[in-house]
Motif scaffolding. Structure first.
Motif, short mmCIF file in Angstrom:
data_model
loop_
_atom_site.label_atom_id
_atom_site.label_comp_id
_atom_site.label_asym_id
_atom_site.label_seq_id
_atom_site.Cartn_x
_atom_site.Cartn_y
_atom_site.Cartn_z
N TRP A 36 -0.20 10.86 -0.15
CA TRP A 36 -0.63 9.46 -0.21
C TRP A 36 -1.28 9.02 1.11
CZ3 TRP A 36 -1.02 6.08 -4.12
CH2 TRP A 36 -1.18 4.73 -3.83
N ASP A 63 -2.52 11.14 3.68
CA ASP A 63 -3.60 11.98 4.23
C ASP A 63 -4.66 12.37 3.21
OD1 ASP A 63 -2.11 11.93 6.59
OD2 ASP A 63 -1.00 13.76 6.04
N ARG A 64 -4.33 12.34 1.91
CA ARG A 64 -5.29 12.81 0.90
C ARG A 64 -5.40 11.79 -0.24
NH1 ARG A 64 -1.79 16.90 1.75
NH2 ARG A 64 -1.02 16.91 -0.41
N ARG A 65 -5.59 10.54 0.15
CA ARG A 65 -5.59 9.46 -0.86
C ARG A 65 -6.70 9.64 -1.90
NH1 ARG A 65 -4.00 4.03 -0.50
NH2 ARG A 65 -2.53 4.80 1.07
N GLU A 66 -7.84 10.10 -1.46
CA GLU A 66 -8.94 10.29 -2.41
C GLU A 66 -8.56 11.32 -3.47
OE1 GLU A 66 -13.65 11.63 -2.42
OE2 GLU A 66 -12.72 10.90 -0.56
N GLU A 67 -7.91 12.40 -3.05
CA GLU A 67 -7.47 13.42 -3.99
C GLU A 67 -6.43 12.87 -4.97
OE1 GLU A 67 -4.89 17.55 -3.77
OE2 GLU A 67 -6.18 17.01 -2.06
N GLY A 110 -6.21 9.78 -5.96
CA GLY A 110 -6.93 8.94 -6.91
C GLY A 110 -7.66 9.75 -7.97
N GLU A 111 -8.23 10.90 -7.56
CA GLU A 111 -8.93 11.75 -8.52
C GLU A 111 -7.97 12.33 -9.55
OE1 GLU A 111 -10.82 14.62 -6.07
OE2 GLU A 111 -12.45 13.27 -5.42
N THR A 170 0.26 5.22 -8.91
CA THR A 170 -0.47 4.29 -8.06
C THR A 170 -0.06 2.86 -8.42
OG1 THR A 170 -2.32 3.95 -9.57
CG2 THR A 170 -2.43 5.89 -8.13
N ASP A 176 0.83 -1.21 0.00
CA ASP A 176 0.00 0.00 0.00
C ASP A 176 0.87 1.26 0.00
OD1 ASP A 176 -2.35 1.46 -0.11
OD2 ASP A 176 -2.45 1.65 2.08
#
Length: 670
Positions: free
Chosen positions: A144, A146-150, A152-153, A110, A37
C-alpha cells in the motif's frame, strides 16, 4: 474504538471486547479509510465457525496484533449470515484468486471496497506453508505504501473480472427435460460413494438437496437406482457420527468420507433440510429409521434451537468447555469407555460402548469417540440412551447463535409442518405456525410505501439488513407448505406477497435472478449464483416456490417466471448435478405438472392426510370447502360428491374425476 457493542449479530458481539477497533460494514468505515488513506481489512465469519474462534483468540485478542491493525487499517467485521451479499461477492473473489475459500475470510480492500489481497485463516506464526498473519499485514502495508499503483491495478482487474461473470440463463434456454434429468442422475451415479453413501470424498457434506431430487426422480420415473442412492446415504449418515445419536440432529459435515467424525457445529438450515428429506424418505419407503430420524431431528430443533419468541436460532457452536476450563471442539458430544462406565456402571457401560462404537483408541482426539450406530453394535437396554442424554445435559453446553434468519426459518417451517402432519404430531405443526407468525410480525415491513422482508431478528428485535432472494423464496416455501398442512389460506396469500416482490425486485432479463433487490446497497458486483451451497440457492429456491404458487393459483405469470429461472438447470444439471440439486428437484415437479390436489373436506381428514402423503414431485395440496375458494383457488367449482369429502387431482387446473376413497387418491398420486 470498537464499534460492535450495539449490534444485533451474536458473531459481531463476540468481537465487541477485542482490542481491535472494529467497524461494522457501513459507508462511514470506508469514508474513514479514505480520510486516513489506509486500506480496509475485511474479516468475515459466523458465530459457530471453529476457525473464526481460533483466529480471534490467536490474533484479534492479541494486543500487539490489534495495535498494528489499528494503526495501519480500518478494520471491518461482517457476519456472513447477516450479510450474505457481502460474503458472496468477496468469497467469489477469494476463490477466483486462490482456488479455495472458507471462513474466516480475510480480504484487503481499497476505500472504494475493491479487493486486492485475499485469504482465509492466517496463523499467528508461519505454518504448513502459510505465512503468519503478521507477515501478511506487513506485506499489505508495504504494498500500500510503496506500490500503490500496482495495488490499484490488481483491484481494478478483480472488479472487472467479477463483472464479467453475470449469468443470463433464462427462458430462452428452455426448461430442463427428460434428457437433462437423466444426465444429472448419471452424473450423480458416477460421483456416488458406493461404500459410505453420499458423493465425493472428504470432507463430506450432507447432500440434502440432491437427496430431494433423487426421491422425486424415483417418484416420477420409478428409477430404483435413484431411490437406492438416497436411502443408503440417509442410512449411513443416520448411523454415523455426523448424526447425534443421543439428542438427534446433524452436525455441519464429516471430516472423513465415512461420516464418522463431524465438524460439530449444528446449523438450523442443515437440520431443517434433512428433517424434511428423512420425512420424505419415510413417505416413499415406510422406513422406521427414516421416521425416527425425522422426528428426532424435528424435536432437536424445537428443544435446542427454538427461541423465546417462537423462531429458530441459527446454530450451535462446535466448541464448548471440556469441564476443565479448556474450550474444545466436540467436548459436549464425545465419550470414552470410562465416561460411559461412570454414568452407566461397568456392565451397561460396556454394552453402550459396543452399541455406539466407543473404543479405548477412540475415533476422535485424546482417546474419545464420537457415538455411532454400527450395524453390529449389539443390543442396548431400554433407558440407557436416556441416562446418557441426561448425563450429557449436565456438561457445559455449546454456545448458541440466537439470531433468527428468515430464510432458514422458512426451511424449518416447511420441515416441521410436514413432519407434524405425516406423523400425527400437531405440536410440531403448531411450532411451525408460531415461527411463521414471528416472521410476519417482526420481519415484514410495510412502512415507507414499500413492502420488504428483513433478513434477521434477535430477541424479537428486527435487524437492519434487508432480506435477500433466499429469504423471500424460502419463507414463501415454508408458508406454502404450512398452507397445505393447515388449510389456512392466509399463508398462501403471504407467499404470493413475497413472490410478487421477487418478480418485481430480483428478476433480470430473460428470467435470470439476482441475490439482492434492484434497490439494495450497491456492492462492487451484484451477487448472483444459481448453484446450491449449504442451502438452496435463492435462484432455485425462488423457481421452486414460484412453481408451487402457480400450481395453487393458476397464475401464468408465476409459472412463466419459474420456467424462465429453471433454464439454468437445463444448462448446469447434467454437468454439475451435485451443486444444483434443488433446481433439479424443482424440474422434477415441473415435468410432473406439478400435480394439484384439491381436497374438498375438513383439514386433517383421511383424504387430506392421503394427499399430503402422496409422493408426486412437488404436488401442492389445498384443503377446505368450496366456500374457501377465495383463499384457495384450487377449490373453486370443486363440490362435495354425494355429500362426502372428495379429492380432485389436477394439472394446471385441469382435473381428473374426483375420488372419495383414500386408496383411489393414493393411486392417482402414484
Amino acid at each position: 474504538m470498537n464499534r460492535l457493542a450495539g449490534v444485533t449479530s451474536p458473531y459481531l458481539l463476540q468481537h465487541a471486547d477485542n482490542p481491535v477497533d472494529w467497524w461494522p460494514w457501513t459507508p462511514e468505515a470506508f469514508e474513514e479509510a479514505r480520510r486516513r488513506d489506509v486500506p480496509v481489512l475485511l474479516s468475515v465469519g459466523y458465530s459457530a465457525c471453529h476457525w473464526c474462534h481460533v483466529m480471534a483468540h490467536e490474533s484479534f485478542e492479541d494486543e500487539a496484533t490489534a495495535a498494528y491493525l489499528n494503526e495501519h487499517f480500518v478494520n471491518v467485521k461482517v457476519d456472513r449470515e447477516e450479510r450474505p451479499d457481502v460474503d458472496a461477492v468477496y468469497m467469489e473473489a477469494v476463490q477466483a484468486a486462490t482456488g479455495q475459500g472458507g471462513w474466516p475470510m480475510t480480504v484487503f480492500l481499497t476505500a472504494d471496497a475493491e479487493p486486492f489481497y485475499f485469504g482465509t485463516y492466517f496463523p499467528p506464526a508461519p505454518r504448513h506453508g502459510m505465512p503468519s498473519f503478521g507477515q501478511v499485514l506487513e506485506g499489505v502495508t508495504a504494498a500500500w505504501t510503496d506500490r500503490r499503483e500496482e495495488v490499484g491495478e490488481v483491484a481494478a482487474r478483480v472488479v472487472r473480472d467479477l463483472s464479467e461473470r453475470e449469468l443470463s440463463h433464462g427462458g430462452d434456454a428452455g426448461v430442463p427435460g427428460e434428457e437433462e434429468l437423466a444426465g444429472a442422475l448419471l452424473g450423480l451415479t458416477r460421483d456416488y460413494d458406493e461404500r459410505h453413501g453420499g458423493f465425493g470424498g472428504a470432507p463430506k457434506f450432507p447432500p440434502s438437496m440432491t437427496l430431494e431430487f433423487l426421491l422425486r426422480h424415483h417418484a416420477r420415473t420409478g428409477a430404483e437406482g435413484a431411490l437406492q442412492m438416497a436411502a443408503d446415504t440417509c442410512e449411513r449418515m443416520a448411523r454415523g457420527g455426523i448424526y447425534d445419536q443421543l439428542g438427534g440432529g446433524f452436525a455441519r459435515y464429516s471430516v472423513d468420507r465415512g461420516w464418522v467424525v463431524p465438524h460439530f457445529e449444528k446449523m438450523l438450515y442443515d437440520n431443517a433440510l434433512l428433517c424434511r428429506v428423512y420425512a420424505h424418505l419415510w413417505r416413499a419407503t415406510g422406513s422406521d429409521l427414516a421416521r425416527r430420524v425425522a422426528l428426532e431431528t424435528a424435536d432437536f430443533m424445537v428443544r435446542e434451537l427454538r427461541t423465546a419468541e417462537g423462531g429458530y436460532a441459527s446454530a450451535l457452536d462446535a466448541d464448548s468447555d471440556d469441564g476443565g476450563g479448556r474450550h474444545v471442539e466436540g467436548a459436549f458430544y464425545v465419550w470414552t469407555p470410562a465416561q460411559l462406565a461412570e454414568v452407566l456402571g461397568e456392565r451397561d457401560g460396556a454394552a453402550a460402548a459396543r452399541h455406539f462404537g466407543v473404543s479405548e483408541e477412540g475415533t476422535f482426539e485424546e482417546g474419545a469417540s464420537v457415538l455411532q450406530l454400527p450395524q453390529d453394535g449389539g443390543l442396548l437396554d431400554a433407558g440407557v440412551r436416556d441416562r446418557l442424554f441426561a448425563a450429557r445435559e449436565a456438561r457445559p453446553r455449546p454456545g448458541r447463535d440466537d439470531k433468527v434468519v428468515a430464510a432458514w426459518n422458512g426451511l424449518a417451517i416447511a420441515a416441521l409442518a410436514e413432519t407434524g402432519a405425516y406423523f400425527d404430531r400437531p405440536d410440531l405443526v403448531e411450532r411451525a405456525t408460531e415461527a411463521a407468525d414471528l416472521l410476519v410480525r417482526v420481519h415484514f415491513d410495510v412502512s415507507g410505501g414499500r413492502a420488504r422482508l428483513a433478513r434477521t431478528s434477535k430477541d424479537g428485535k428486527v435487524g437492519a439488513n434487508a432480506g435477500v432472494l433466499e429469504d423471500y423464496a424460502d419463507v414463501a416455501e415454508g408458508f406454502l407448505a404450512l398452507a397445505g398442512v393447515t388449510g389456512e389460506g392466509a399463508w398462501l396469500e403471504f407467499s404470493g406477497f413475497l413472490l410478487d416482490i421477487v418478480l418485481d425486485q430480483f428478476r433480470g432479463d430473460g428470467g435470470a435472478l439476482y441475490d439482492t433487490a434492484h434497490d439494495a446497497e450497491r456492492l462492487i458486483r451484484r451477487p448472483q449464483d444459481p448453484t446450491d451451497s449449504a442451502t438452496p440457492s435463492g435462484w432455485t429456491a425462488a423457481a421452486s416456490a414460484l412453481l408451487s404458487y402457480a400450481a395453487h393459483t393458476g397464475s401464468s405469470a408465476h409459472r412463466a417466471a419459474a420456467e424462465g429461472a429453471l433454464g439454468v438447470v437445463k444448462a448446469l444439471g447434467p454437468r454439475a448435478p451435485r451443486f444444483i440439486g434443488w433446481g433439479l428437484a424443482a424440474a422434477e415437479a415441473l415435468l410432473d405438472g406439478p400435480r394439484e390436489v384439491a381436497v374438498v373436506g375438513p383439514p386433517g381428514g383421511e383424504l387430506h392426510r392421503a394427499a399430503l402423503l402422496g409422493t408426486a414431485p412437488g404436488a401442492v395440496v389445498a384443503v377446505g370447502l368450496p366456500k374457501d375458494a377465495s383463499e384457495f383457488p384450487l377449490l373453486a367449482d370443486r363440490p362435495l360428491v354425494a355429500g362426502e369429502a372428495a379429492a380432485y387431482v389436477c394439472r394446471q387446473f385441469t382435473c381428473d374425476a374426483p375420488v372419495t376413497g383414500v386408496e383411489a387418491l393414493r393411486e392417482a398420486l402414484s
